[in-house]
Enzyme design. Sequence first.
Site, PDB file in Angstrom:
ATOM      1  N   ASP A 188      34.798  39.468  41.744  1.00 17.83           N
ATOM      2  CA  ASP A 188      34.385  40.287  43.032  1.00 17.83           C
ATOM      3  C   ASP A 188      35.442  41.518  43.016  1.00 17.83           C
ATOM      4  O   ASP A 188      36.042  41.831  44.153  1.00 17.83           O
ATOM      5  CB  ASP A 188      34.112  39.673  44.159  1.00 17.83           C
ATOM      6  CG  ASP A 188      35.599  39.025  44.916  1.00 17.83           C
ATOM      7  OD1 ASP A 188      36.523  38.909  44.117  1.00 17.83           O
ATOM      8  OD2 ASP A 188      35.479  38.519  45.833  1.00 17.83           O
ATOM      9  N   GLU A 189      35.619  42.270  42.043  1.00 14.34           N
ATOM     10  CA  GLU A 189      36.415  43.647  42.237  1.00 14.34           C
ATOM     11  C   GLU A 189      35.751  45.049  41.423  1.00 14.34           C
ATOM     12  O   GLU A 189      34.940  45.746  41.728  1.00 14.34           O
ATOM     13  CB  GLU A 189      37.557  43.388  41.837  1.00 14.34           C
ATOM     14  CG  GLU A 189      38.533  44.553  42.037  1.00 14.34           C
ATOM     15  CD  GLU A 189      40.130  43.877  41.914  1.00 14.34           C
ATOM     16  OE1 GLU A 189      40.964  44.579  41.962  1.00 14.34           O
ATOM     17  OE2 GLU A 189      40.448  42.925  41.931  1.00 14.34           O
TER      18      GLU A 189
ATOM     19  N   GLU B 186      44.830  40.129  32.182  1.00 13.25           N
ATOM     20  CA  GLU B 186      45.372  40.983  33.372  1.00 13.25           C
ATOM     21  C   GLU B 186      46.890  40.698  33.470  1.00 13.25           C
ATOM     22  O   GLU B 186      47.811  41.783  33.840  1.00 13.25           O
ATOM     23  CB  GLU B 186      44.732  40.516  34.461  1.00 13.25           C
ATOM     24  CG  GLU B 186      45.054  41.223  35.511  1.00 13.25           C
ATOM     25  CD  GLU B 186      44.372  41.018  36.886  1.00 13.25           C
ATOM     26  OE1 GLU B 186      44.377  41.888  37.948  1.00 13.25           O
ATOM     27  OE2 GLU B 186      43.704  40.008  36.950  1.00 13.25           O
TER      28      GLU B 186
END
Length: 919
Positions: free
Chosen positions: A486-487, A753
């Site tokens: 959710d980004e 990431e």
Amino acid sequence: MTVPPLTPAGLRCAYLVNPLGVAPERIALSWELQGEGRDRRQSGYQVQVAAAAAGTAPSFASPVWDSGRVDSADCTGIGYDGPPLAAGGRCAWRVRAFEADQAEPAWSEPAWFETELDPAGWQGAWIGRARVRESFTPPTGAFDPMRHALHPAPYLRRPFSVDGPVAAARLHITALGLYEARLNGQRIGDAVLAPGWTDYARRIPYQTYDVTALLQPGDNVLAAVLGDGWYAGFVGFDAKRAGAHYGQAPELLAQLVITRADGSTQVVVTDGQWQASSGAIRRADLLMGEQHDLAREPHGWDRAGFDAAGWARVRCRDRDATPLVADPGPPVRVTQEIAAREIISRPDGTAIADFGQNLTGWVRIAVNGPAGAGIRVRHAEVLNPDGSLYTENLRTARQVDEYVTAGGAEVLEPRLTIHGFRYAEISGYPGGLRAADVVARVAHSDIESAGSFESPVGWLNQLYANIDWGQRGNFISVPTDCPQRDERLGWLGDAQIFVRTACYNRDVAAFFAKWMDDVTDAQLPSGAFPDIAPRLHLDWGGAPAWADAGIIVPWTLHQMYGDTTSVRRHYGAMTAYMDFLARANPDYLRAHELGHSYNDWLAPGGDDKTPHELLATAYWAHDAALMAEIADVIGRPEDAAGYRELRARIGSAFADAFVTAGGEVTSGTQTAYVLGLHMGLIPGDLRAAAARHLVAAIEAAGWRLSTGFVGVGYLLPVLSAAGYTDVAYRLLAQDALPSWRYMIDNGATTIWERWDGWSGENGFQSPQMNSFNHYSLGSVGEWLYRFVLGIDLAPDGAGFRRLVMRPHPGGQLRQASGGYRSVRGPVTSQWQHDGGSFTYRVTLPPNVTASVRVPSRDAAAVRDGQGREPDSIAAYPGAPGAQEAVFEIGSGSHEFTGPALAADPAAAGAQTTEVAGNA
């Protein structure tokens, strides 16, 4: 023998092929040149632009603009310089390239572009469907409050009649949200997630399609399905509905312009005559996924003759003053399909499809079974140790698609969402699921591949592939930070550190041109560039290394594509940012207005010791240096002089505050040294000492890197430029944490990431921030192109007009090959270290020159394929007594052979699976 003239090919306008909609200020023409032989160069060009009525062939007998012969080697960023073009008009253009001492050249085949519509020319209104709560029972019967807030996708249709033969038809269309357009039962175009993401309060992009072939005499139906998308769906952190950012429900705006054979026109627009209902798509959201009830699909709804008696009139809203602009970027498309590599049966009765690749897109499933079967598809990047999906890192995103079948042979596929995944868990499938029943459809902004890299080393090739897959999966209308949780936001820091790699990997000129508008739209009133763009409701801005993308990205586009459009377009925004920094930091040390100051984000160990002010000041100095160059390029010499003076003052302040007399940099972190060296902030007489200190810091870390997002992209280039290519190769080959190879050895097919996203010792990192498909740490790709392959720009070589071809062999790598399809054509590089001999092969396109630097222990003995001696000999940094044989070359294929830097430590000619020794 007469040499055929140079032939222009690959004609583009605004870096797009035959764009159907381009703003006049974006018209920048470019072409490649094709022609056999060596040293072929354009000495001049001539461009003609002709108006072309819809459905007719162009005539260049009376062009609207003829440049005449222009004595120039330029073939990129050529602006239109004729009378104003008609809004929405169609133009053909052609070019010919002159060559010294050659006969009159032939014209290229014509290319096309159509201009942006006049804003006053839009006749329709925004239309949508009134929100209606309609039930949907998920396959398991579970109630999911996150998706309960969603609504059925609006189905919109408009019957109309066409009389007489049609010469041409254009559909101009956009949505607040997403649209899928249809005409007479046929899908219009192949774009998905259109019209893409922008700040809808600042500008709204529209697309134009040639729909001439889809029209039919008599009755027709124009139709569309809408999705919430970025406009009205869940977006950003913590599953916030976009209603808090933009609007509550999706809307459509469309204008179909039909030109009849007699020249008359008919226009069909979005207005109160449209009809609205719903269909199979019960919910559709980018983060949450889709829910389909296939029995509810109104078959034939998008064709003439459908009984729409139960359909309602649409809700209409007048257009406001928000600009409607022709989309300058490439569309999102499905670019590849990947069959399931394996179907894993689980004890709970579910099946997990493994596609062998972390990707962005969705799953298509073939099913043949009874009506009412509930099928659920969950997506994840990796598996838990017990073989189940690891979904904790999704946070509040769901990435779940659900279907209720209508019975018989059906294809299950979402249409208005996108997921990041390698694995898909499928439950409720009737019968046994076979690999042949499942395919992953890869979707992203359709940016063509530009680069290649290959070596005999499997993991190194996998690293290159991971970098490219990370870019593909995160370039979706904007450069996102992750495609799964959710980004999915357009962080500027990630983009600026990766932009050079991005340009080498793929043709991103149009993609970044579009996104730079988003960046400028999001600029804060203070002048600070934002941290993310589009920035939603967030007022975050000014963070060092993030906000600086507002200068670094346009400058890089100019360097890589040789076009001034971007730097001219955003110059005012850039100067406003520089003024913001100067006001806040009158002593030339950037210590104030640092915003969130992410610093060297995710440096290993979570304890980045690089001083925030050091990093911030280094970037400010870098900005000032680039602004001086930009001002020169666009003809502002007084501005350039001012920025050079500013750069000198910042540089002095940096050296006084952070550099000792022995060349040590405050904090001693790898990133501190890398920034000081890369950005020219270490005084000249101390640079060698600072480079030694950097190497000492690496050695103290066990020959491992300690850089986060900011330092990683510059680390290996700085080492090679300072003569420590051996250390660069050693870091590249490191297989212990933190390293690129550790990811690969543990199954990564994209860039993680964080360095420690998963470790054998600790398992998964915190799910609060642990994407397995990122691109920031993949910025090492720039080093693979510029230093391993040696494909680099000369200082005055913007747009690849002039190169420095300078390979850096090292470690135990014995050969490498690859290339870059530049804006002027393909450049290739291949080298091989065979025993004590080194061979280097280079190919350049016409209209490109290069200085080739061949490393050797005896440069005087190096020869090209025709026995030519070096034009000069220079010292080669980093190896005592080593030299470079320098050859000045033009287009064509060239080969150079001579003694290698050193004899091969391995058996002559042996292939190795290692690049360098590890600590």
